[in-house]
Design a protein around this motif. Structure first.
Motif, mmCIF file in Angstrom:
data_model
loop_
_atom_site.group_PDB
_atom_site.id
_atom_site.type_symbol
_atom_site.label_atom_id
_atom_site.label_comp_id
_atom_site.label_asym_id
_atom_site.label_seq_id
_atom_site.Cartn_x
_atom_site.Cartn_y
_atom_site.Cartn_z
ATOM 1 N N GLN A 186 -35.430 76.542 -55.142
ATOM 2 C CA GLN A 186 -36.764 76.136 -55.559
ATOM 3 C C GLN A 186 -36.724 75.477 -56.929
ATOM 4 O OE1 GLN A 186 -39.170 79.794 -55.162
ATOM 5 N NE2 GLN A 186 -40.151 78.873 -53.362
ATOM 6 N N ASP A 187 -37.623 74.517 -57.120
ATOM 7 C CA ASP A 187 -37.823 73.887 -58.424
ATOM 8 C C ASP A 187 -39.315 73.767 -58.666
ATOM 9 O OD1 ASP A 187 -35.230 73.242 -59.594
ATOM 10 O OD2 ASP A 187 -34.959 71.923 -57.867
ATOM 11 N N GLU A 188 -39.760 74.056 -59.891
ATOM 12 C CA GLU A 188 -41.168 73.969 -60.248
ATOM 13 C C GLU A 188 -41.485 72.645 -60.935
ATOM 14 O OE1 GLU A 188 -42.263 77.218 -62.744
ATOM 15 O OE2 GLU A 188 -42.131 78.716 -61.141
ATOM 16 N N ILE A 189 -42.773 72.277 -60.865
ATOM 17 C CA ILE A 189 -43.270 71.114 -61.590
ATOM 18 C C ILE A 189 -44.719 71.389 -61.976
ATOM 19 C CG2 ILE A 189 -44.062 69.904 -59.505
ATOM 20 C CD1 ILE A 189 -43.200 67.280 -60.803
ATOM 21 N N ALA A 190 -45.098 70.962 -63.174
ATOM 22 C CA ALA A 190 -46.479 71.145 -63.617
ATOM 23 C C ALA A 190 -47.386 70.126 -62.941
ATOM 24 C CB ALA A 190 -46.568 70.996 -65.134
ATOM 25 N N ILE A 191 -48.610 70.553 -62.631
ATOM 26 C CA ILE A 191 -49.625 69.638 -62.111
ATOM 27 C C ILE A 191 -50.458 69.176 -63.290
ATOM 28 C CG2 ILE A 191 -51.594 69.364 -60.567
ATOM 29 C CD1 ILE A 191 -50.472 71.605 -58.855
ATOM 30 N N ALA A 192 -50.364 67.914 -63.633
ATOM 31 C CA ALA A 192 -51.097 67.375 -64.780
ATOM 32 C C ALA A 192 -52.579 67.243 -64.437
ATOM 33 C CB ALA A 192 -50.527 66.014 -65.174
ATOM 34 N N PRO A 193 -53.459 67.355 -65.435
ATOM 35 C CA PRO A 193 -54.892 67.238 -65.178
ATOM 36 C C PRO A 193 -55.282 65.918 -64.530
ATOM 37 C CG PRO A 193 -54.504 68.108 -67.378
ATOM 38 C CD PRO A 193 -53.175 67.673 -66.846
ATOM 39 N N ASP B 73 -53.333 64.242 -62.427
ATOM 40 C CA ASP B 73 -52.641 64.042 -61.150
ATOM 41 C C ASP B 73 -53.623 63.964 -59.988
ATOM 42 O OD1 ASP B 73 -49.856 63.716 -61.361
ATOM 43 O OD2 ASP B 73 -49.578 65.841 -61.799
ATOM 44 N N THR B 74 -53.318 63.064 -59.063
ATOM 45 C CA THR B 74 -54.011 63.003 -57.783
ATOM 46 C C THR B 74 -53.032 63.448 -56.703
ATOM 47 O OG1 THR B 74 -53.292 60.728 -57.347
ATOM 48 C CG2 THR B 74 -55.356 61.026 -58.570
ATOM 49 N N GLY B 75 -53.521 63.571 -55.488
ATOM 50 C CA GLY B 75 -52.613 63.884 -54.395
ATOM 51 C C GLY B 75 -51.502 62.851 -54.299
ATOM 52 N N GLY B 76 -51.844 61.587 -54.524
ATOM 53 C CA GLY B 76 -50.846 60.520 -54.438
ATOM 54 C C GLY B 76 -49.810 60.568 -55.527
ATOM 55 N N SER B 77 -50.237 60.764 -56.777
ATOM 56 C CA SER B 77 -49.270 60.780 -57.882
ATOM 57 C C SER B 77 -48.380 62.012 -57.823
ATOM 58 C CB SER B 77 -49.997 60.711 -59.228
ATOM 59 O OG SER B 77 -50.743 61.895 -59.479
ATOM 60 N N LEU B 78 -48.955 63.155 -57.429
ATOM 61 C CA LEU B 78 -48.154 64.373 -57.335
ATOM 62 C C LEU B 78 -47.162 64.276 -56.178
ATOM 63 C CD1 LEU B 78 -47.602 67.183 -58.440
ATOM 64 C CD2 LEU B 78 -49.400 68.074 -56.947
ATOM 65 N N ARG B 79 -47.566 63.635 -55.101
ATOM 66 C CA ARG B 79 -46.660 63.444 -53.969
ATOM 67 C C ARG B 79 -45.432 62.644 -54.395
ATOM 68 N NH1 ARG B 79 -47.234 64.113 -48.738
ATOM 69 N NH2 ARG B 79 -49.435 64.609 -49.079
ATOM 70 N N GLU B 80 -45.653 61.605 -55.191
ATOM 71 C CA GLU B 80 -44.540 60.780 -55.646
ATOM 72 C C GLU B 80 -43.574 61.583 -56.515
ATOM 73 O OE1 GLU B 80 -43.771 56.569 -58.068
ATOM 74 O OE2 GLU B 80 -45.798 57.144 -57.440
#
Length: 317
Positions: A155-162, A164-171
């Protein structure tokens, strides 16, 4: 264990999300004996057949591509002829049968876009944003005949930026997925991979979005509405009804105002478009009116000032 260049891998993936993982395999010298992807689908007003991104990349790299409506029903013979040691699935979009899974000497590894056991299912990226998560990630797991329930490998974690959209986070997660998969395979080759059973009492599951999903519920809090709009941007997309029109929303932010949920509080170039929620209000930043292109709210209000008027309520006929 075979050497990296001798290990025969069948790659099963379809959308752009899967391309970085396939690219990593080829760049790292793994032997991808075949790529399986969903059939070409008609898209757009002209219903022109469009190839999946994984197919386009595999063909560019000279890797054999196979497309079946159901690989477990129609593609077993092809898979058996390729004789892969291992299968890797990344957003493939089909459920694999027990027979298929049992035919693979080293099993199947899936790259899933959440920190399992949370967010099992088909929309983990969108749901993480919708539900206000601050952190998400990638899990590689052993595929079993039960949805996203196999042992965790890495597993690897990543922060969800304020922002972020579904599209940017998917990338972002697609690139992270390739990194996590690379480490998973290296540990498998080294004999240091240690599968970890999932904690079933912590599992959450969210199914695929149903047709028509996306209507904004202004009874919810402003924060929930903002997360909903950005979570499903660009797809399937948020919308609100104004009379018989469906107006798409792409970006919004919270503001400290109040009113009846769904009520338009402001609709002018100075204040923008502000809509009341169950708690607080949201300012819509970008939208798309039927028959028009997506645009900034100020540009929209400048050209269509009569569409929204203070006091009307969205979501009502």
């Amino acid at each position: 264990m075979k050497a990296k260049s001798e290990l025969r891998i069948a790659f099963l993936g379809t959308p752009e999300f899967a391309v970085p993982s396939l690219k990593m395999l080829l760049e790292e010298g793994y032997r991808v004996c075949g790529v399986f992807t969903q059939p070409d689908r008609p898209k757009g007003r002209g219903h022109k057949l469009v190839c999946p991104p994984v197919k386009l990349y595999a063909q560019q790299e000279g890797v054999p591509v196979f497309q079946f409506e159901r690989i477990s029903r129609d593609g077993m013979q092809t898979l058996e002829e390729l004789a892969p040691d291992l299968a890797i699935t990344v957003a493939f979009g089909q459920i694999l049968s027990r027979k298929l899974l049992e035919s693979l000497p080293l099993g199947c590894i899936n790259v899933h876009a959440s920190l399992l056991p949370k967010y099992r299912g088909a929309a983990p990226i969108e749901q993480a944003i919708i539900r206000g998560e601050k952190i998400t990630g990638i899990t590689t797991m052993c595929t079993v005949y039960e949805l996203d329930a196999g042992d965790i490998l890495e597993q690897d974690e990543i922060a969800i930026a304020p922002e972020d959209t579904g599209g940017s986070l998917r990338e972002k997660l697609s690139l992270l997925g390739a990194k996590t998969l690379k480490r998973t395979l290296q540990k498998m080759l080294d004999g240091t991979l240690r599968p970890l059973p999932q904690a079933e009492d912590q599992a959450t599951y969210y199914p695929m979005f149903q047709k028509g999903f996306g209507e904004v519920d202004f009874e919810k809090s402003a924060e929930e509405v903002v997360n909903f709009i950005r979570g499903i941007n660009p797809s399937p997309g948020a919308f609100a009804r104004l009379g018989d029109q469906k107006i798409k929303f792409f970006f919004a932010k919270k503001v400290q105002e109040a009113g009846v949920p769904g009520e338009v509080l402001h609709a002018d170039e100075k204040n923008g478009l502000v809509v009341a929620c169950g708690e607080g209000a949201v300012k819509i930043l970008r939208l798309q009116y039927p028959g028009a292109k997506q645009m900034d709210i100020k540009d929209f209000l400048r050209g269509r000032s009569g569409v929204f008027t203070p006091g009307i309520r969205l979501g009502q006929e």
